[in-house]
Design a protein around this motif. Structure first.
Motif, mmCIF file in Angstrom:
data_model
loop_
_atom_site.group_PDB
_atom_site.id
_atom_site.type_symbol
_atom_site.label_atom_id
_atom_site.label_comp_id
_atom_site.label_asym_id
_atom_site.label_seq_id
_atom_site.Cartn_x
_atom_site.Cartn_y
_atom_site.Cartn_z
ATOM 1 N N THR A 218 0.866 -1.164 0.000
ATOM 2 C CA THR A 218 0.000 0.000 0.000
ATOM 3 C C THR A 218 0.904 1.216 0.000
ATOM 4 N N VAL A 219 0.552 2.157 -0.873
ATOM 5 C CA VAL A 219 1.377 3.355 -0.892
ATOM 6 C C VAL A 219 0.578 4.486 -0.278
ATOM 7 N N TRP A 220 1.153 5.038 0.756
ATOM 8 C CA TRP A 220 0.527 6.208 1.377
ATOM 9 C C TRP A 220 1.222 7.439 0.845
ATOM 10 N N VAL A 221 0.360 8.397 0.429
ATOM 11 C CA VAL A 221 0.934 9.600 -0.145
ATOM 12 C C VAL A 221 0.512 10.789 0.701
ATOM 13 N N GLU A 222 1.493 11.575 1.057
ATOM 14 C CA GLU A 222 1.210 12.771 1.840
ATOM 15 C C GLU A 222 1.684 13.958 1.017
ATOM 16 N N GLN A 223 0.747 14.838 0.685
ATOM 17 C CA GLN A 223 1.080 15.943 -0.213
ATOM 18 C C GLN A 223 1.415 17.205 0.556
ATOM 19 N N GLY A 224 2.496 17.845 0.140
ATOM 20 C CA GLY A 224 2.803 19.159 0.675
ATOM 21 C C GLY A 224 2.748 20.146 -0.483
ATOM 22 N N PRO A 225 2.966 21.406 -0.198
ATOM 23 C CA PRO A 225 2.902 22.417 -1.265
ATOM 24 C C PRO A 225 3.962 22.193 -2.343
ATOM 25 N N GLU A 226 5.162 21.761 -1.940
ATOM 26 C CA GLU A 226 6.244 21.626 -2.909
ATOM 27 C C GLU A 226 6.685 20.183 -3.065
ATOM 28 N N ALA A 227 6.452 19.397 -2.040
ATOM 29 C CA ALA A 227 6.971 18.039 -2.077
ATOM 30 C C ALA A 227 5.921 17.062 -1.573
ATOM 31 N N VAL A 228 6.168 15.815 -1.896
ATOM 32 C CA VAL A 228 5.257 14.751 -1.534
ATOM 33 C C VAL A 228 6.079 13.671 -0.828
ATOM 34 N N ILE A 229 5.511 13.138 0.230
ATOM 35 C CA ILE A 229 6.141 11.945 0.795
ATOM 36 C C ILE A 229 5.250 10.760 0.475
ATOM 37 N N ALA A 230 5.841 9.743 -0.109
ATOM 38 C CA ALA A 230 5.099 8.523 -0.360
ATOM 39 C C ALA A 230 5.801 7.397 0.373
ATOM 40 N N GLY A 231 5.001 6.585 1.048
ATOM 41 C CA GLY A 231 5.583 5.451 1.758
ATOM 42 C C GLY A 231 4.960 4.169 1.268
ATOM 43 N N ALA A 232 5.812 3.229 0.879
ATOM 44 C CA ALA A 232 5.316 1.928 0.455
ATOM 45 C C ALA A 232 5.284 1.033 1.681
ATOM 46 N N ILE A 233 4.087 0.550 2.019
ATOM 47 C CA ILE A 233 3.905 -0.155 3.289
ATOM 48 C C ILE A 233 3.455 -1.578 3.033
ATOM 49 N N ARG A 234 4.103 -2.483 3.717
ATOM 50 C CA ARG A 234 3.645 -3.864 3.679
ATOM 51 C C ARG A 234 2.852 -4.098 4.953
ATOM 52 N N GLY A 235 1.701 -4.751 4.824
ATOM 53 C CA GLY A 235 0.883 -5.002 6.008
ATOM 54 C C GLY A 235 -0.087 -3.863 6.261
ATOM 55 N N ASN A 236 -0.645 -3.847 7.473
ATOM 56 C CA ASN A 236 -1.667 -2.853 7.814
ATOM 57 C C ASN A 236 -1.098 -1.817 8.759
ATOM 58 N N ALA A 237 -0.898 -0.642 8.190
ATOM 59 C CA ALA A 237 -0.296 0.409 9.001
ATOM 60 C C ALA A 237 -1.368 1.065 9.853
ATOM 61 N N PRO A 238 -1.006 1.462 11.063
ATOM 62 C CA PRO A 238 -1.977 2.147 11.928
ATOM 63 C C PRO A 238 -2.144 3.592 11.472
ATOM 64 N N PRO A 239 -3.296 4.177 11.744
ATOM 65 C CA PRO A 239 -3.558 5.551 11.282
ATOM 66 C C PRO A 239 -2.543 6.555 11.820
ATOM 67 N N GLU A 240 -1.991 6.247 13.002
ATOM 68 C CA GLU A 240 -1.026 7.214 13.559
ATOM 69 C C GLU A 240 0.137 7.466 12.615
ATOM 70 N N LEU A 241 0.398 6.493 11.774
ATOM 71 C CA LEU A 241 1.544 6.620 10.881
ATOM 72 C C LEU A 241 1.370 7.821 9.951
ATOM 73 N N ARG A 242 0.122 8.119 9.637
ATOM 74 C CA ARG A 242 -0.164 9.310 8.821
ATOM 75 C C ARG A 242 0.480 10.542 9.429
ATOM 76 N N GLY A 243 0.253 10.665 10.741
ATOM 77 C CA GLY A 243 0.784 11.818 11.462
ATOM 78 C C GLY A 243 2.296 11.892 11.346
ATOM 79 N N VAL A 244 2.914 10.739 11.399
ATOM 80 C CA VAL A 244 4.376 10.697 11.289
ATOM 81 C C VAL A 244 4.800 11.229 9.922
ATOM 82 N N PHE A 245 4.096 10.749 8.887
ATOM 83 C CA PHE A 245 4.426 11.197 7.530
ATOM 84 C C PHE A 245 4.252 12.706 7.414
ATOM 85 N N ARG A 246 3.112 13.162 7.957
ATOM 86 C CA ARG A 246 2.784 14.576 7.806
ATOM 87 C C ARG A 246 3.849 15.426 8.502
ATOM 88 N N GLU A 247 4.209 15.006 9.711
ATOM 89 C CA GLU A 247 5.211 15.771 10.438
ATOM 90 C C GLU A 247 6.530 15.812 9.690
#
Ligand SMILES: Nc1nc2c(ncn2[C@@H]2O[C@H](COP(=O)(O)OP(=O)(O)OP(=O)(O)O)[C@@H](O)[C@H]2O)c(=O)[nH]1
Ligand SMILES: [Mg+2]
Lengths: 585, 164
Positions: A218-247
């Motif tokens: 599963t690829v989680w994509v976090e969009q910023g104004p200039e850059a994007v962080i995408a994380g390729a995740i195996r398994g079921n990531a907890p929602p808190e991980l979103r916060g980590v990406f965003r930060e």
């Protein structure tokens, strides 16, 4: 000022002044003198300074920084010198600090190694583990990876930092040992997908697809104004991980605002440690707590224990046999009596009696055998065994016979044979009877060589005739003859003493029959005296010798010819032997 | 290293995909292109001692069913406009696409490729038209995805222009 009277007046004035000063200021003067002494006398000063030094140091250290600066070079020099002189002392002093740190590091490393090992072991031996092994074989992936994937709850395998507008990859990190597909392409494709979705579903620019399924990732994509962080995740990531990406994304926008705005294809600006570190935060993982069921490993462990138990029983049996044969050996050994024996905590216990002359009990144990001497607990009380060999050994120790003596024991009779001085024999006969196991002593087989020699010597000396010329008191005997005579007398004295006897030698002076009896008597005395002088000169004990003047009354030879007369001008020896006790009395 | 996004633009069936495939040993099977309207590839080039990583966006050519997805053009640092030499109208399409792109993303280096050079005897583009474009400052290269002629040169030429 001129000399004379006024000066005396002035002197008188000065005198008064100093008297006054002394009267008024004596205590102060004394004090000043004291202070001067304290300032000038180095010992007193050192004592004073030593009183205030600790407090001064304390104050200085608290209020000022330069004390440390001032002391540093000195302290450093001292430390250097100390280390050079005796580095061990320094090492000892440092050890409490360094030791635990080293130990901790080692423990940590060991702990990790154990952890890895136990996991691999657990997985390799469980039923599931075998299935995984099969899977690894089938898929060609390393076993460790298969284990990892199955026990995984989730893991962020890869993190992409992407330039939002162009989809160009800015930075990429991947979790260890996960294959990394071409990151630059993935980054572009993710961007294309985003573009496509946004375009196709007419989304606003700030609305984005934030999760894409790609195969088993599963690829989680976090969009910023200039850059994007995408994380390729195996398994079921907890929602808190979103916060980590965003930060992480926010932090990168902050750190790299300029580089992001001016980006024109050079990703070097994003290779900094700060960016790496921030992205690293996104590479999280969590593993399933594995339920602890009875694992085949445990079963194997139990089997192992059983096997060990069997082996233990087997060795125990062997040991028991060895112990029994050891007891037998102990009982057969002369001078050892086992009174009690058996198994005890930690091995075997043996109690009994042992003659100190008997063999060492441990030496009777087969060193290569299955019975470990460490497991033997031996207690022997000392006793005296009456076995003939022990009695003889003890007899030898007590009697200390000369090498020429043989000892034998039969039916309680100690038989002495060979040669020994009578003195030793008498003593030995007395002592031997005190020995347990000796009822009688037979010394008939002992000869005393000293007694024989004494007898022979006595006979020989009694035959000695020391001759003198006509009318002289000077013997014909030459120096060697006299020396030999003196030696024989000394030997006689020694031998007699060995036999418990006292020797006495009478030098009997003789004369021939010519001349008056009085003159002959005197002549014979002088002759005996001459011989005594000679013998004493050779070191003969004066107590040994006595004199007797016989004149012509005891002719050595009764003949009347010149030869017989010559024999009568002589000194002869009379040897008397008396037993010591008699002599002492 | 510099990473640049470039877009392949042109009418349908002019040979964009064929050119990219000639140029890049493609890792992925490009089935997604039909649904997505774009296929992405990557190729590294060394230009004047610098490493250039090209991210090639091969956009599907417009036809009556598919229209150009403008968002794909964003962030592109260069354009490869592809024309089919046997179809004169594809030149007009290419020029029109370029105008569209410029208005979307601004001025970027562009090169015009007249493809299918192996079919030169069948070319039907007027040479004067080409001369006119050259006179206006266009870089124009003849390529053949079939024989490989001019393909490498085309990407190199764009790379150089982008690095200037
Ligand atoms: N003879 C020849 N044929 C070519 C050449 N380039 C492409 N073709 C052929 O032209 C056809 C279309 O090629 P594509 O590469 O799919 O064209 P495209 O521009 O990607 O088309 P779309 O993706 O539909 O826009 C194919 O049948 C190719 O074999 C070339 O240089 N010479
Ligand atoms: Mg195509």
């Amino acid at each position: 000022m001129s000399a004379g009277k006024p000066a005396t007046e002035a002197d008188a004035g000065a005198d008064d002044l100093s008297v006054l000063r002394r009267l008024l200021l004596r205590p102060e003067q004394r004090r000043i003198a004291e202070l001067g002494e304290r300032l000038e006398n180095p010992r007193l000063r050192a004592r004073d300074v030593s009183r205030v030094l600790p407090e001064a140091l304390r104050l200085s250290a608290r209020d000022r920084a330069d004390l440390g600066d001032a002391l540093t070079p000195t302290v450093e020099t001292i430390i250097h010198a100390s280390v050079r002189r005796d580095s061990r002392r320094f090492a000892d002093a440092l050890f409490p600090v360094i030791g635990p740190a080293i130990r901790k590091a080692i423990t940590e490393a060991l702990r990790q190694m154990l952890q890895n090992l136990s996991e691999v072991l657990e997985h390799s031996l469980s039923r599931r583990g075998l299935a995984w092994r099969f899977e690894a074989w089938r898929s060609g992936r390393p076993f460790a990876e298969v284990v990892l994937l199955h026990s995984l709850e989730f893991r962020v395998e890869q993190v992409f930092l992407i330039h939002r507008e162009s989809g160009v990859l800015l930075q990429h990190l991947s979790a260890g040992n996960v294959a990394c597909e071409d990151a630059g392409l993935v980054s572009a494709m993710l961007t294309a997908i985003q573009d496509f979705v946004r375009d196709s579903f007419a989304m606003a620019d700030d609305q984005t697809l934030d999760s894409i399924q790609m195969g088993d990732l599963t690829v989680w994509v976090e969009q910023g104004p200039e850059a994007v962080i995408a994380g390729a995740i195996r398994g079921n990531a907890p929602p808190e991980l979103r916060g980590v990406f965003r930060e992480a994304l926010e932090s990168i926008h902050q750190q790299q605002a300029e580089a992001l705005r001016d980006f024109s294809g050079d990703p070097a600006a994003f290779e900094t440690d700060a960016v790496q570190h921030t992205l690293q935060q996104c590479l999280q993982a969590r593993y399933h707590e594995r339920p602890r069921r009875i694992s085949p490993l445990l079963v194997m462990l139990l089997l192992g224990l059983l096997a060990a138990g069997g082996y233990w029983a087997y060795t125990g049996l062997r040991e028991q046999r060895a112990f029994e044969s050891y007891l037998q050996a102990l009982n057969q050994a002369p001078g050892i009596i086992v009174t009690r024996a058996g198994a005890a905590a930690g091995g075997y216990r043996v109690q009994g009696l042992r003659d100190p002359l008997a063999a060492d009990p441990l030496s009777l144990l087969d060193g290569e055998g299955p019975l470990d001497p460490q497991r033997l607990d031996l207690h022997f009380a000392p006793y005296q065994a009456l076995a003939p060999s022990f009695v003889l050994t003890r007899a030898r120790r007590l009697l200390r016979p000369p090498e020429t003596v043989n000892l034998a024991l039969a039916d309680g009779v100690l038989r002495l044979s060979g040669q020994a001085p009578a003195r030793w024999t008498g003593e030995a006969r007395r002592l031997a009877l005190a020995l347990p196991g000796v009822e009688a002593v037979d010394s008939s087989g002992l000869r005393d060589p000293g007694r024989d020699e004494l007898r022979a010597l006595r006979a020989a000396l009694s035959e000695q005739v020391i001759r003198f010329h006509v009318d002289t008191t000077r013997g014909e005997a030459d120096a060697p003859t006299l020396q030999r005579l003196a030696r024989d007398l000394q030997r006689l004295q020694g031998l007699a003493r060995e036999q418990g006897q006292a020797a006495r030698v009478v030098l009997v002076g003789h004369s021939d029959a010519t001349g008056t009896p009085a003159r002959n008597l005197r002549l014979s005395r002088l002759r005996a005296e001459w011989l005594r002088e000679q013998l004493l000169g050779q070191g003969v004990d004066p107590a040994l010798l006595t004199l007797r003047a016989a004149g012509s009354s005891e002719p050595v030879s009764t003949g009347t010819g010149p030869a017989a007369q010559a024999k009568n001008r002589s000194v002869t020896l009379e040897i008397h032997l008396t037993s010591q006790q008699d002599a002492d009395r | 290293m510099i990473r640049k996004k470039i877009c392949m633009l042109g009418a349908f069936a002019v040979g964009k995909t064929s050119l990219v495939e000639r140029f890049v040993k493609s890792l992925f099977n490009a089935r997604y292109q039909t649904s997505l309207g774009v296929k992405v590839d990557k190729k590294s080039l060394a230009i004047d001692g610098r490493l250039l990583e090209l991210i090639l966006w091969d956009l599907a050519g417009e036809d009556e069913f598919v229209s150009l997805r403008l968002p794909y053009l964003r962030g592109a640092a260069g354009l490869l406009l592809v024309v089919d030499g046997t179809r004169p109208e594809t030149l007009d399409t290419a020029l029109a696409l370029r105008d569209k792109a410029i208005s979307e993303i601004g001025e970027v280096p562009s090169i015009l490729l007249i493809n299918k050079a192996d079919l030169a005897e069948g070319w039907r583009i007027d040479p004067p038209d080409i001369d006119r474009l050259v006179a206006r400052g266009w870089t124009i290269l003849e390529t053949s995805a079939k024989t490989g002629r001019g393909v490498e040169e085309a990407f190199l030429a764009l790379g150089k222009e982008m690095l200037q």
